[in-house]
Design an enzyme around this catalytic site. Structure first.
Site, PDB file in Angstrom:
ATOM      1  CB  SER A 282     -60.731  55.753  14.855  1.00 52.61           C
ATOM      2  OG  SER A 282     -60.575  55.557  16.271  1.00 52.61           O
ATOM      3  CB  ALA A 283     -64.804  53.135  17.549  1.00 46.82           C
TER       4      ALA A 283
ATOM      5  CE  LYS B  33     -55.916  50.810  19.360  1.00 48.00           C
ATOM      6  NZ  LYS B  33     -55.192  50.904  18.236  1.00 48.00           N
TER       7      LYS B  33
ATOM      8  CG  ASP C 259     -58.453  51.394   9.986  1.00 51.50           C
ATOM      9  OD1 ASP C 259     -58.817  51.933  10.989  1.00 51.50           O
ATOM     10  OD2 ASP C 259     -57.301  51.236  10.168  1.00 51.50           O
TER      11      ASP C 259
ATOM     12  CE  LYS D  28     -52.419  59.039  15.439  1.00 49.87           C
ATOM     13  NZ  LYS D  28     -53.413  59.316  16.425  1.00 49.87           N
TER      14      LYS D  28
ATOM     15  CB  VAL E  77     -59.964  58.649  21.909  1.00 51.63           C
ATOM     16  CG1 VAL E  77     -60.903  59.843  21.878  1.00 51.63           C
ATOM     17  CG2 VAL E  77     -58.566  59.517  21.922  1.00 51.63           C
TER      18      VAL E  77
ATOM     19  CD  GLU F  50     -55.249  58.078  24.705  1.00 53.08           C
ATOM     20  OE1 GLU F  50     -55.183  56.794  24.381  1.00 53.08           O
ATOM     21  OE2 GLU F  50     -55.272  59.003  23.502  1.00 53.08           O
TER      22      GLU F  50
HETATM   23  N1  PSU Z   1     -52.677  59.098  18.758  1.00 59.17           N
HETATM   24  C1  PSU Z   1     -51.617  59.214  19.366  1.00 59.17           C
HETATM   25  N2  PSU Z   1     -51.171  58.272  20.179  1.00 59.17           N
HETATM   26  C2  PSU Z   1     -52.090  57.084  20.380  1.00 59.17           C
HETATM   27  C3  PSU Z   1     -53.551  57.141  20.124  1.00 59.17           C
HETATM   28  C4  PSU Z   1     -53.752  58.115  18.975  1.00 59.17           C
HETATM   29  O1  PSU Z   1     -50.569  60.274  19.095  1.00 59.17           O
HETATM   30  O2  PSU Z   1     -51.587  56.208  21.263  1.00 59.17           O
HETATM   31  C5  PSU Z   1     -54.419  56.017  20.458  1.00 59.17           C
HETATM   32  C6  PSU Z   1     -55.576  56.764  21.042  1.00 59.17           C
HETATM   33  O3  PSU Z   1     -56.001  55.768  22.128  1.00 59.17           O
HETATM   34  C7  PSU Z   1     -56.647  56.454  19.990  1.00 59.17           C
HETATM   35  C8  PSU Z   1     -56.434  55.445  19.327  1.00 59.17           C
HETATM   36  O4  PSU Z   1     -58.270  56.664  20.691  1.00 59.17           O
HETATM   37  O5  PSU Z   1     -54.743  55.441  19.061  1.00 59.17           O
HETATM   38  C9  PSU Z   1     -57.177  55.188  18.007  1.00 59.17           C
HETATM   39  O6  PSU Z   1     -56.707  53.760  17.654  1.00 59.17           O
HETATM   40  P1  PSU Z   1     -57.788  53.572  16.230  1.00 59.17           P
HETATM   41  O7  PSU Z   1     -57.111  53.975  15.022  1.00 59.17           O
HETATM   42  O8  PSU Z   1     -57.360  51.920  16.187  1.00 59.17           O
HETATM   43  O9  PSU Z   1     -58.994  53.544  16.709  1.00 59.17           O
HETATM   44 MN    MN Z   2     -58.689  51.220  12.945  1.00 61.61          MN
END
Ligand code: PSU
Ligand code: MN
Length: 304
Positions: A139-140, A85, A137, A158, A105, A24
Site C-alpha cells: 500500500s502507498a 478510491k 502489492d 489488518k 489513509v 478518512e
Molecule cells: N482498513 C480498513 N478499512 C478500510 C481501509 C483500510 O479497515 O477501508 C482502507 C483505507 O482507506 C486504507 C486503504 O488507506 O483501505 C488501503 O488500500 P490499499 O491496500 O489499496 O492501499
Molecule cells: Mn494495494
C-alpha cells in the site's frame, strides 16, 4: 496553493485554535456496507466532539477538496455512484477533472497536512499484502507515513496483510510504530499478536511529545499509533485465521488486484464472519477516534 473547502465547524475550530482530528472517507465508501458506513462515520465524529476536539472528514466532492463534511455532504458522498478510491497517485487528477472520490489513509494524510491538521484517526492502514513477493502489492499508505508529518491512530495492521513484512517495510522507511499501552503489536480485529511492538508509549501526552520532537528535529514523516481494540469487542485471531485464508484464496482465484484487493477482502470477511468483523471494526474505529482526540488536544496545549 490549492483551494481547501472547510466545513463551517472546522473553519470555526481553526479560527479558535481548537484541536482537530482528520478522518478518512474510503472506509465509508469502500470499507463498510450501508447503512453502517454512514452511521459509523457520524458516531466517530460524535466521539471526537464528546472528547473535546473537532472532526474533519476528508473527501473530494465535485473537484473540491473538503476538510470537514456537513451531514448533507456525508450523505451525498455515501450515496454517490462510482466514487473513486483516491490515494497519492489519484488525488490531483480527481480534483483537476471535477471528480468525486474518497480518500485513503495516504490521501487523507496529504489533505490533513495541507490543512494544518496533525492527527488522524482511522481503522486500519494499508500495508504489505500476503504474496507481495510476487504481486508487489504494498500500500502507498506506508510511503506516505514516511513522508507526511501526521500522526495516524489505527488498530494495527489488518490480519489480511502480511503483518511482519508490513513492520519490516515501516522500519526501513523510518516510520515509528507505537503500540499504545502494551508491548505487542495489536492486530486490528484482535487486541494482541505475537509480534513485539517496535515502540510503546502509554499516554496521549507522550505520543504528542514524540510527534512534536520529530518535527523539532526536522525528521519529516508521520507516526503510526497502533491502538488495541477494546478486549470486549475483539475477535480472537484463531477464529479469523481460516476465514481470512479463505477470502485470500478467493481473491487469488478471481484475479482480484490493485485497488480492489482491500475492499474485496473486507467484504468477504464481513460475509464469512456473519457481520461480526464489521461490529469489531466499528468498535475499533471509535476507540481510535477517542485516542486521536486526546493526542490532538495535547498537541494543541503544547503549542499554547
Ligand atoms: N482498513 C480498513 N478499512 C478500510 C481501509 C483500510 O479497515 O477501508 C482502507 C483505507 O482507506 C486504507 C486503504 O488507506 O483501505 C488501503 O488500500 P490499499 O491496500 O489499496 O492501499
Ligand atoms: Mn494495494
Amino acid at each position: 496553493m490549492i483551494d481547501l473547502h472547510f466545513s463551517p465547524e472546522v473553519a470555526e475550530a481553526r479560527a479558535a485554535g481548537r484541536a482537530i482530528v482528520a478522518l478518512e472517507s474510503t472506509i465509508i465508501t469502500h470499507g463498510m456496507p450501508a447503512p453502517q458506513n454512514v452511521e459509523t462515520a457520524r458516531a466517530v465524529e460524535d466521539d471526537i466532539r464528546a472528547a473535546g476536539a473537532v472532526p474533519a472528514t476528508i473527501a473530494v466532492l465535485a473537484g473540491r477538496l473538503h476538510i470537514g463534511l456537513t451531514a448533507a455532504e456525508l450523505d451525498r458522498l455515501a450515496a454517490a455512484p462510482e466514487v473513486a478510491k483516491l490515494s497519492r497517485a489519484d488525488l490531483a487528477a480527481c480534483i483537476a477533472t471535477g471528480g468525486t472520490g474518497a480518500t485513503t489513509v495516504a490521501a487523507t494524510m496529504i489533505a490533513a497536512h495541507l490543512a494544518g491538521i496533525a492527527v488522524f484517526a482511522t481503522g486500519g492502514i494499508g500495508g504489505v499484502h500476503l504474496g507481495a513477493e510476487t504481486s508487489f502489492d504494498i500500500s502507498a499508505d506506508l510511503q506516505e507515513l514516511a513522508r507526511t508529518p501526521v500522526t495516524v491512530v489505527a488498530a494495527g495492521p489488518k490480519a489480511i496483510l502480511d503483518t511482519s513484512k508490513t513492520l519490516e517495510v515501516l522500519e526501513t522507511l523510518g516510520v515509528p510504530v507505537i503500540a499504545y499501552g502494551q508491548d505487542t503489536l495489536p492486530a486490528f480485529w484482535s487486541a494482541t499478536s505475537d509480534l513485539p511492538a517496535p515502540l510503546r508509549l502509554d499516554s496521549p501526552e507522550r505520543i504528542a511529545a514524540a510527534h512534536a520532537t520529530r518535527a523539532a528535529m526536522g525528521l519529516g514523516g508521520g507516526q503510526l499509533v497502533a491502538n488495541p481494540i477494546p478486549r470486549a469487542d475483539e475477535i480472537p485471531a484463531e477464529t479469523l485465521a481460516p476465514l481470512i485464508a479463505q477470502a485470500q484464496a478467493e481473491a487469488a482465484a478471481q484475479g482480484i488486484a490493485a485497488k480492489s484487493v482491500t475492499p474485496f477482502l473486507l467484504e468477504r470477511i464481513f460475509e464469512l464472519t456473519g457481520g461480526a468483523s464489521l461490529t469489531a471494526n466499528i468498535a475499533l474505529v471509535r476507540n481510535n477516534a477517542r485516542l486521536a482526540a486526546e493526542i490532538a488536544k495535547s498537541l494543541c496545549n503544547r503549542r499554547g
